[in-house]
Write a protein that holds these residues in place. Structure first.
Motif, PDB file in Angstrom:
ATOM      1  N   ALA A  68       1.314  -1.618  -0.115  1.00  0.00           N
ATOM      2  CA  ALA A  68       0.160  -0.012   0.077  1.00  0.00           C
ATOM      3  C   ALA A  68       0.835   1.170   0.318  1.00  0.00           C
ATOM      4  CB  ALA A  68      -0.621  -0.199   1.554  1.00  0.00           C
ATOM      5  N   ALA A  69       1.744   1.421   0.947  1.00  0.00           N
ATOM      6  CA  ALA A  69       2.686   2.424   0.972  1.00  0.00           C
ATOM      7  C   ALA A  69       3.463   2.878  -0.479  1.00  0.00           C
ATOM      8  CB  ALA A  69       3.728   2.076   2.009  1.00  0.00           C
ATOM      9  N   GLY A  70       4.060   1.477  -0.586  1.00  0.00           N
ATOM     10  CA  GLY A  70       4.750   1.927  -2.371  1.00  0.00           C
ATOM     11  C   GLY A  70       3.888   2.082  -3.076  1.00  0.00           C
ATOM     12  N   SER A  71       2.467   1.665  -3.107  1.00  0.00           N
ATOM     13  CA  SER A  71       2.287   1.450  -4.555  1.00  0.00           C
ATOM     14  C   SER A  71       1.834   3.494  -4.687  1.00  0.00           C
ATOM     15  CB  SER A  71       0.243   1.018  -4.614  1.00  0.00           C
ATOM     16  OG  SER A  71       0.818  -0.418  -4.942  1.00  0.00           O
ATOM     17  N   PHE A  72       1.354   3.644  -3.682  1.00  0.00           N
ATOM     18  CA  PHE A  72       0.695   5.685  -3.231  1.00  0.00           C
ATOM     19  C   PHE A  72       1.758   6.343  -3.075  1.00  0.00           C
ATOM     20  CE2 PHE A  72       0.032   9.251  -0.388  1.00  0.00           C
ATOM     21  CZ  PHE A  72      -0.407   9.704  -0.667  1.00  0.00           C
ATOM     22  N   SER A  73       2.813   5.493  -2.416  1.00  0.00           N
ATOM     23  CA  SER A  73       4.617   6.544  -3.138  1.00  0.00           C
ATOM     24  C   SER A  73       4.733   7.302  -4.715  1.00  0.00           C
ATOM     25  CB  SER A  73       5.876   6.428  -2.125  1.00  0.00           C
ATOM     26  OG  SER A  73       5.298   6.074  -0.860  1.00  0.00           O
ATOM     27  N   ALA A  74       5.019   5.729  -5.252  1.00  0.00           N
ATOM     28  CA  ALA A  74       4.799   5.235  -6.365  1.00  0.00           C
ATOM     29  C   ALA A  74       4.125   6.526  -7.467  1.00  0.00           C
ATOM     30  CB  ALA A  74       4.901   3.804  -7.422  1.00  0.00           C
ATOM     31  N   VAL A  75       2.682   5.919  -7.590  1.00  0.00           N
ATOM     32  CA  VAL A  75       2.025   7.717  -8.338  1.00  0.00           C
ATOM     33  C   VAL A  75       2.600   8.715  -7.824  1.00  0.00           C
ATOM     34  CG1 VAL A  75      -0.498   7.813  -8.752  1.00  0.00           C
ATOM     35  CG2 VAL A  75       0.688   5.171  -8.379  1.00  0.00           C
ATOM     36  N   CYS A  76       2.203   9.172  -6.537  1.00  0.00           N
ATOM     37  CA  CYS A  76       2.843  10.596  -5.630  1.00  0.00           C
ATOM     38  C   CYS A  76       4.489  10.916  -7.121  1.00  0.00           C
ATOM     39  CB  CYS A  76       3.001  10.766  -4.549  1.00  0.00           C
ATOM     40  SG  CYS A  76       1.743  10.191  -3.615  1.00  0.00           S
ATOM     41  N   VAL A  77       5.552  10.673  -7.424  1.00  0.00           N
ATOM     42  CA  VAL A  77       6.210  10.518  -8.202  1.00  0.00           C
ATOM     43  C   VAL A  77       6.488  10.341  -9.355  1.00  0.00           C
ATOM     44  CG1 VAL A  77       7.347   9.911  -5.954  1.00  0.00           C
ATOM     45  CG2 VAL A  77       7.975   8.205  -7.020  1.00  0.00           C
ATOM     46  N   ASN A  78       5.440   9.348 -10.012  1.00  0.00           N
ATOM     47  CA  ASN A  78       5.735   9.200 -11.235  1.00  0.00           C
ATOM     48  C   ASN A  78       5.990  10.498 -12.214  1.00  0.00           C
ATOM     49  OD1 ASN A  78       4.712   7.016 -12.607  1.00  0.00           O
ATOM     50  ND2 ASN A  78       3.928   8.092 -14.102  1.00  0.00           N
ATOM     51  N   PRO A  79       5.247  11.271 -11.739  1.00  0.00           N
ATOM     52  CA  PRO A  79       6.041  12.577 -12.784  1.00  0.00           C
ATOM     53  C   PRO A  79       7.712  12.738 -13.323  1.00  0.00           C
ATOM     54  CG  PRO A  79       3.792  13.519 -12.086  1.00  0.00           C
ATOM     55  CD  PRO A  79       4.767  11.694 -11.067  1.00  0.00           C
ATOM     56  N   CYS A  80       8.414  12.837 -12.155  1.00  0.00           N
ATOM     57  CA  CYS A  80       9.799  12.701 -11.493  1.00  0.00           C
ATOM     58  C   CYS A  80      10.426  11.362 -12.498  1.00  0.00           C
ATOM     59  CB  CYS A  80       9.800  12.992 -10.521  1.00  0.00           C
ATOM     60  SG  CYS A  80       9.524  14.047  -9.603  1.00  0.00           S
ATOM     61  N   ASP A  81       9.475  10.006 -12.654  1.00  0.00           N
ATOM     62  CA  ASP A  81       9.742   8.911 -12.665  1.00  0.00           C
ATOM     63  C   ASP A  81       9.976   8.848 -14.836  1.00  0.00           C
ATOM     64  OD1 ASP A  81      11.468   6.179 -12.343  1.00  0.00           O
ATOM     65  OD2 ASP A  81       9.379   5.697 -12.878  1.00  0.00           O
ATOM     66  N   VAL A  82       9.127   9.461 -15.187  1.00  0.00           N
ATOM     67  CA  VAL A  82       8.887   9.762 -16.161  1.00  0.00           C
ATOM     68  C   VAL A  82      10.521   9.798 -17.045  1.00  0.00           C
ATOM     69  CG1 VAL A  82       7.399  10.442 -18.222  1.00  0.00           C
ATOM     70  CG2 VAL A  82       6.746   9.257 -16.282  1.00  0.00           C
ATOM     71  N   ILE A  83      10.425  11.256 -16.191  1.00  0.00           N
ATOM     72  CA  ILE A  83      11.409  12.137 -16.487  1.00  0.00           C
ATOM     73  C   ILE A  83      12.869  11.859 -16.060  1.00  0.00           C
ATOM     74  CG2 ILE A  83      12.464  15.330 -15.680  1.00  0.00           C
ATOM     75  CD1 ILE A  83      10.404  15.779 -14.867  1.00  0.00           C
ATOM     76  N   LYS A  84      13.139  11.156 -16.090  1.00  0.00           N
ATOM     77  CA  LYS A  84      14.066  10.537 -14.909  1.00  0.00           C
ATOM     78  C   LYS A  84      14.468   9.075 -16.554  1.00  0.00           C
ATOM     79  CE  LYS A  84      14.691   7.337 -12.820  1.00  0.00           C
ATOM     80  NZ  LYS A  84      15.155   5.661 -14.020  1.00  0.00           N
ATOM     81  N   THR A  85      13.203   8.397 -16.810  1.00  0.00           N
ATOM     82  CA  THR A  85      13.311   7.907 -17.959  1.00  0.00           C
ATOM     83  C   THR A  85      14.052   8.404 -18.975  1.00  0.00           C
ATOM     84  OG1 THR A  85      12.477   6.036 -16.418  1.00  0.00           O
ATOM     85  CG2 THR A  85      12.400   5.856 -19.220  1.00  0.00           C
ATOM     86  N   ARG A  86      13.127   9.301 -19.428  1.00  0.00           N
ATOM     87  CA  ARG A  86      13.996   9.788 -20.928  1.00  0.00           C
ATOM     88  C   ARG A  86      14.503  10.683 -20.757  1.00  0.00           C
ATOM     89  NH1 ARG A  86       8.632  12.194 -23.558  1.00  0.00           N
ATOM     90  NH2 ARG A  86       6.919  10.388 -23.373  1.00  0.00           N
ATOM     91  N   LEU A  87      15.814  10.903 -19.625  1.00  0.00           N
ATOM     92  CA  LEU A  87      16.666  11.498 -19.552  1.00  0.00           C
ATOM     93  C   LEU A  87      17.548  10.682 -20.111  1.00  0.00           C
ATOM     94  CD1 LEU A  87      16.661  14.425 -17.088  1.00  0.00           C
ATOM     95  CD2 LEU A  87      16.644  14.994 -19.738  1.00  0.00           C
ATOM     96  N   GLN A  88      17.893   9.200 -19.338  1.00  0.00           N
ATOM     97  CA  GLN A  88      18.224   8.263 -19.500  1.00  0.00           C
ATOM     98  C   GLN A  88      18.372   7.561 -20.338  1.00  0.00           C
ATOM     99  OE1 GLN A  88      17.779   6.518 -15.195  1.00  0.00           O
ATOM    100  NE2 GLN A  88      19.735   7.739 -14.417  1.00  0.00           N
ATOM    101  N   SER A  89      17.589   7.647 -21.616  1.00  0.00           N
ATOM    102  CA  SER A  89      17.183   6.943 -22.575  1.00  0.00           C
ATOM    103  C   SER A  89      18.295   7.100 -23.373  1.00  0.00           C
ATOM    104  CB  SER A  89      16.370   7.118 -23.100  1.00  0.00           C
ATOM    105  OG  SER A  89      15.497   6.721 -21.933  1.00  0.00           O
ATOM    106  N   LEU A  90      19.551   6.805 -23.804  1.00  0.00           N
ATOM    107  CA  LEU A  90      20.798   7.627 -24.673  1.00  0.00           C
ATOM    108  C   LEU A  90      20.020   7.557 -26.217  1.00  0.00           C
ATOM    109  CD1 LEU A  90      23.675   5.665 -23.256  1.00  0.00           C
ATOM    110  CD2 LEU A  90      23.085   8.152 -22.767  1.00  0.00           C
TER     111      LEU A  90
END
Length: 334
Positions: free
Chosen positions: A243-265
């Motif tokens: 429960a804690a992991g799912s809620f936290s993951a969705v909260c920071v998903n925008p930052c995860d999208v940005i990170k994925t795009r930046l790290q894709s060479l």
């Protein structure tokens, strides 16, 4: 849960084992998340998480779902060990002065998230290149009719050639590439900075995640304790972690999208490069709309829920304590 005094080696072993078990169970969802987040509007290879998994199995086989798992399993031990052990370390020290308030729990989570990016950034950097290779290969095939590429393989230096080959004729087949080759190329071209591309975005994702996750898990887990001296049942710890992991993951998903795009060479023919976190966020907002920041959110929730549920159960089962005690007993035995 009452703060236990556990030795540092035991904490590191607990965290490492927890990470390995969790990653092995949910890695295919992680691969799906990366591929969905890297898709641009109008150039989509996959329609949904299920569609991505089905197409991956068809084109790359069962083990295609574990592309990039080797580097993840290699580095997840120090990453999860640092994250979980650092949180315990900060909680214990902050609790010495006036008890453990919510603000102190959040501060401990902040410290844990900051410490883990030392390992998380290069791990994710290498993993993303391997995970996204299948999507890029599919884009190249559909765009230029190239059928000589083995599914899910490419070479870092071949993408510009493939783009030009669209106009000038057949392209050479790309060769499979490994995490070691990617790391070596990055170190030669950019030094250690190459492995830490996207560090800022990783911090923006992992620090808020830990600030939310650890206090939330602690409070949810306490609901299952009969007393402050007893552990909650393992199933309650598992569900609390989910429960804690799912809620936290969705909260920071925008930052995860940005990170994925930046790290894709490597990018597809219609995929742009970004100059940094702000440029990436602005570009996604203007070209793809606010909903793009939630790409892969469902996958990420499904990924993080069992990952941290399993991690917390294994961590608090005390596997590390048993290993340390066995090692000490072995040294004392004749």
């Amino acid at each position: 849960m009452a703060e236990k005094q556990i030795s540092l080696p035991a904490k590191l072993i607990n965290g490492g084992v927890a990470g390995i078990i969790g990653v092995t169970c949910v890695f295919p969802i992680d691969l799906t998340k990366t591929r969905l987040q890297n898709q641009r509007n109008g150039h989509q290879v996959y329609k949904s998480m299920l569609d991505c998994l089905v197409k991956t199995i068809r084109s790359e086989g069962y083990f295609g779902m574990y592309r990039g798992a080797a580097v993840n399993l290699t580095l997840v031990t120090p990453e999860k060990a640092i994250k979980l052990a650092a949180n315990d370390f900060f909680r214990q020290h902050l609790a010495k002065s006036g008890g453990l308030t919510l603000s102190k729990e959040m501060l401990a989570g902040c410290g844990a998230g900051t410490c883990q990016v030392i390992v998380t950034t290069p791990m994710e950097m290498l993993k993303i290149q391997l995970q996204d290779a299948g999507r890029l290969a599919s884009l190249q095939k559909s765009a230029i009719g190239l059928h000589c590429l083995p599914s899910g393989t490419k070479h870092l230096a071949t993408i510009p050639v493939l783009t030009r080959a669209y106009n000038v004729g057949p392209a050479l087949c790309a060769q499979p590439i490994s995490a070691t080759q990617i790391a070596a190329k990055l170190l030669r071209s950019d030094g250690i900075r190459g492995l830490y591309k996207g560090l800022g975005a990783t911090i923006l994702r992992d620090v808020p995640f830990s600030i939310i996750y650890f206090p939330l898990f602690s409070h949810l887990n306490k609901l299952g304790q009969a007393s402050s001296e007893q552990r909650a049942p393992f199933y309650h710890s598992f569900l609390s972690g989910c429960a804690a992991g799912s809620f936290s993951a969705v909260c920071v998903n925008p930052c995860d999208v940005i990170k994925t795009r930046l790290q894709s060479l490597q990018k597809g023919a219609h995929e742009e490069n970004y100059r940094g976190v702000v440029d990436c966020a602005r570009s996604i907002w203007l070209k793809e709309g606010p909903s793009a920041f939630l790409k892969g959110a469902g996958c990420r929730a499904l990924l993080i829920a069992p990952l941290f549920g399993i991690a917390q159960v294994v961590y608090f089962l005390g596997i590390g304590e048993a290993v340390v005690e066995f090692a000490q007993y072995s040294r004392l035995s004749p």
